[in-house]
Design an enzyme around this catalytic site. Structure first.
Site, PDB file in Angstrom:
ATOM      1  N   ARG A 139       9.297  12.274 -17.098  1.00  7.73           N
ATOM      2  CA  ARG A 139       8.300  11.167 -16.781  1.00  7.73           C
ATOM      3  C   ARG A 139       8.903   9.884 -16.646  1.00  7.73           C
ATOM      4  O   ARG A 139       8.608   9.088 -15.823  1.00  7.73           O
ATOM      5  CB  ARG A 139       7.024  11.441 -17.834  1.00  7.73           C
ATOM      6  CG  ARG A 139       6.238  10.177 -17.758  1.00  7.73           C
ATOM      7  CD  ARG A 139       5.050  10.466 -18.375  1.00  7.73           C
ATOM      8  NE  ARG A 139       4.976  10.858 -19.527  1.00  7.73           N
ATOM      9  CZ  ARG A 139       5.319  10.363 -20.953  1.00  7.73           C
ATOM     10  NH1 ARG A 139       5.840   9.343 -20.802  1.00  7.73           N
ATOM     11  NH2 ARG A 139       5.713  11.038 -21.978  1.00  7.73           N
ATOM     12  N   TYR A 191      -9.206   2.080   3.661  1.00  6.81           N
ATOM     13  CA  TYR A 191      -9.100   3.329   3.274  1.00  6.81           C
ATOM     14  C   TYR A 191     -10.193   3.983   2.454  1.00  6.81           C
ATOM     15  O   TYR A 191     -10.313   3.187   1.293  1.00  6.81           O
ATOM     16  CB  TYR A 191      -7.735   3.979   2.766  1.00  6.81           C
ATOM     17  CG  TYR A 191      -7.526   5.196   2.547  1.00  6.81           C
ATOM     18  CD1 TYR A 191      -7.830   6.286   3.188  1.00  6.81           C
ATOM     19  CD2 TYR A 191      -7.201   5.570   0.994  1.00  6.81           C
ATOM     20  CE1 TYR A 191      -7.720   7.800   2.743  1.00  6.81           C
ATOM     21  CE2 TYR A 191      -7.346   6.864   0.585  1.00  6.81           C
ATOM     22  CZ  TYR A 191      -7.437   8.026   1.621  1.00  6.81           C
ATOM     23  OH  TYR A 191      -7.420   9.183   1.171  1.00  6.81           O
ATOM     24  N   ASP A 214      -0.732  -2.214   2.093  1.00  6.83           N
ATOM     25  CA  ASP A 214      -0.666  -0.863   2.390  1.00  6.83           C
ATOM     26  C   ASP A 214      -0.296  -0.475   3.800  1.00  6.83           C
ATOM     27  O   ASP A 214      -0.730  -0.447   4.717  1.00  6.83           O
ATOM     28  CB  ASP A 214      -2.326  -0.140   2.162  1.00  6.83           C
ATOM     29  CG  ASP A 214      -2.239   1.265   2.424  1.00  6.83           C
ATOM     30  OD1 ASP A 214      -1.217   1.991   2.876  1.00  6.83           O
ATOM     31  OD2 ASP A 214      -3.112   1.751   1.841  1.00  6.83           O
ATOM     32  N   LYS A 271       2.060  10.873   4.017  1.00 10.48           N
ATOM     33  CA  LYS A 271       1.554  10.524   5.651  1.00 10.48           C
ATOM     34  C   LYS A 271       3.021  10.350   6.435  1.00 10.48           C
ATOM     35  O   LYS A 271       3.561  11.595   6.198  1.00 10.48           O
ATOM     36  CB  LYS A 271       0.870   9.248   5.632  1.00 10.48           C
ATOM     37  CG  LYS A 271      -0.253   9.268   4.824  1.00 10.48           C
ATOM     38  CD  LYS A 271      -1.450  10.340   5.114  1.00 10.48           C
ATOM     39  CE  LYS A 271      -2.518  10.220   3.976  1.00 10.48           C
ATOM     40  NZ  LYS A 271      -2.992   9.137   3.648  1.00 10.48           N
TER      41      LYS A 271
END
Ligand SMILES: *Cc1c(COP(=O)(O)O)cnc(C)c1O
Length: 390
Positions: free
Chosen positions: A60, A113, A185, A210
């Protein structure tokens, strides 16, 4: 223990693809493996208490496969500090929590978004964070939306799904004048087309799901900055809250990144032809694409982007019913959410990706259809659009 993620060893390469293919990893000294192994290990043996090998203790906190991805994404954004997340939204959540406290305010795009808007509007609002929405294409409107409590100016450019363009350099100056940071972004453009940190942005966010992943087979997110204090706050949350990508996800994302430039050029080639075809189609009311000379953001996009991207939105004559019918009739274009993969996708933002904006300031037009133009053969792509609109 926090790891060093300097991409300094990669900055000797100036070419985009050289960095995409090599940054962050040298062939393994023991085996010569040219790709970083998928380190499927949750924990790492210590040579005495706290005596770590190469800084790894628990996955982690840090994992060798993820660490290579992080250095690589930083290098292709021309930044120094990268952090990987389990999704774009996990990266968004960590960045908002790293930078905002109760009473703070941020400015977001008035066509953000849908997921970003939903997280801020439904979750962060409960913790005393307020926001204003402004068009990213209007520098004065963004300046006017800033209040004394503004800590972040958050933009997308081009925006999802309306493809509005924000002037990154000008908006960085507006944010900095107000003592706020500019977040870009960069999911729609990808670092191949635009590198916001070089234009003054403080931090870049990606949904690596994406274009970076590029094959619709992995969900992920990333943040890149040169700001060590900001990176430390993000890293604390990355470990402390734990929304990390697994090593296999990190590997798939890197596998995608290596071909980003060639894919992106083909996405752009195909999108340009789709735009030309749809612009003269009698059933299409208008085409939204920054590459069109008539697009209001064309000059700014030309200044800050290498090319204009693979995303195209259209407004269909006949309103929502006609838009939905168009979406349902394509065959090469798959009717699905998401974008940026090799395959062409079509969707109705109002009912799908941006449904969470319904009834809000950010509601998208009902006649809007968004196309993620893939890298299939252009003849088949155009033929499919022609059939679907006939
Ligand atoms: C998809 C997307 C996100 C969210 O990313 P996930 O990987 O789906 O969590 C954020 N911003 C933009 C512009 C996106 O397209």
């Amino acid at each position: 223990m926090s790891e060093q993620r300097s991409a300094a060893d990669s900055t000797r390469w100036q070419g985009f693809s050289t960095r995409a293919i090599h940054a962050g990893y040298e062939p393994d000294p023991r085996t010569g493996a040219v790709n970083v192994p998928i380190y499927a290990s949750s924990t790492f043996a210590q040579d005495g208490v706290g005596n770590l090998r190469d800084g790894f203790e628990y996955s982690r906190t840090g994992n060798p496969t993820r660490r290579v991805l992080e250095a690589n994404v930083a290098a292709i954004e021309k930044g120094t500090l990268g952090r990987g997340f389990a999704s774009g939204m996990a990266a968004t959540d960590a960045l908002l929590r790293a930078t905002l406290r109760p009473g703070d305010h941020l400015v977001i795009p008035n066509d953000a978004y849908g997921g970003t808007f939903r997280l801020i509007d439904k979750v962060f609002s409960q913790w005393g964070i307020t926001y204003s929405a402004a068009p990213v294409s209007d520098v004065d409107a963004v300046r006017a939306a800033i209040t004394p409590a503004t800590k972040l100016v958050w933009i997308e450019t081009p925006t999802n799904p309306l493809l509005n363009v924000g002037d990154i350099e000008a908006l960085a100056a507006v944010a900095h004048d107000a003592g706020a940071k500019l977040v870009v972004d960069n999911t729609f453009a990808s670092p191949y087309l635009q590198q916001p940190l070089t234009l003054g942005a403080d931090v870049v966010l990606h949904s690596t799901t994406k274009y970076l992943g590029g094959h619709s087979d992995v969900v992920g997110g990333a943040l890149v900055t040169n700001d060590e204090e900001l990176d430390a706050a993000v890293a604390f949350l990355q470990n402390g809250a734990g929304a990390v990508p697994g090593p296999f996800d990190a590997y798939l994302t890197m596998r995608g990144i290596k071909t980003l430039a060639v894919r992106m050029d083909r996405h752009c080639d195909n999108a340009e032809q789709v735009v030309e075809f749809l612009s003269s189609h009698p059933k299409i009311d208008s085409v939204l694409y920054p590459g069109l000379p008539t697009h209001p953001g064309h000059d700014v996009a030309g200044k800050q982007m290498r090319r204009f991207g693979g995303m195209v939105s259209v407004r269909v004559k006949g309103g929502q019913a006609a838009a939905m019918e168009f979406c349902a009739r394509t065959e090469v274009f798959t009717l699905a959410e998401s974008l940026g993969g090799i395959e062409s996708l079509i969707e109705h933002p109002g009912a799908m990706t941006h449904a969470s904006t319904a009834g809000s300031l950010l509601e998208v037009p009902a006649d809007l259809v968004r196309l993620s133009v893939g890298i299939e053969d252009i003849g088949d792509i155009l033929g499919d659009l022609e059939n679907a609109l006939s």
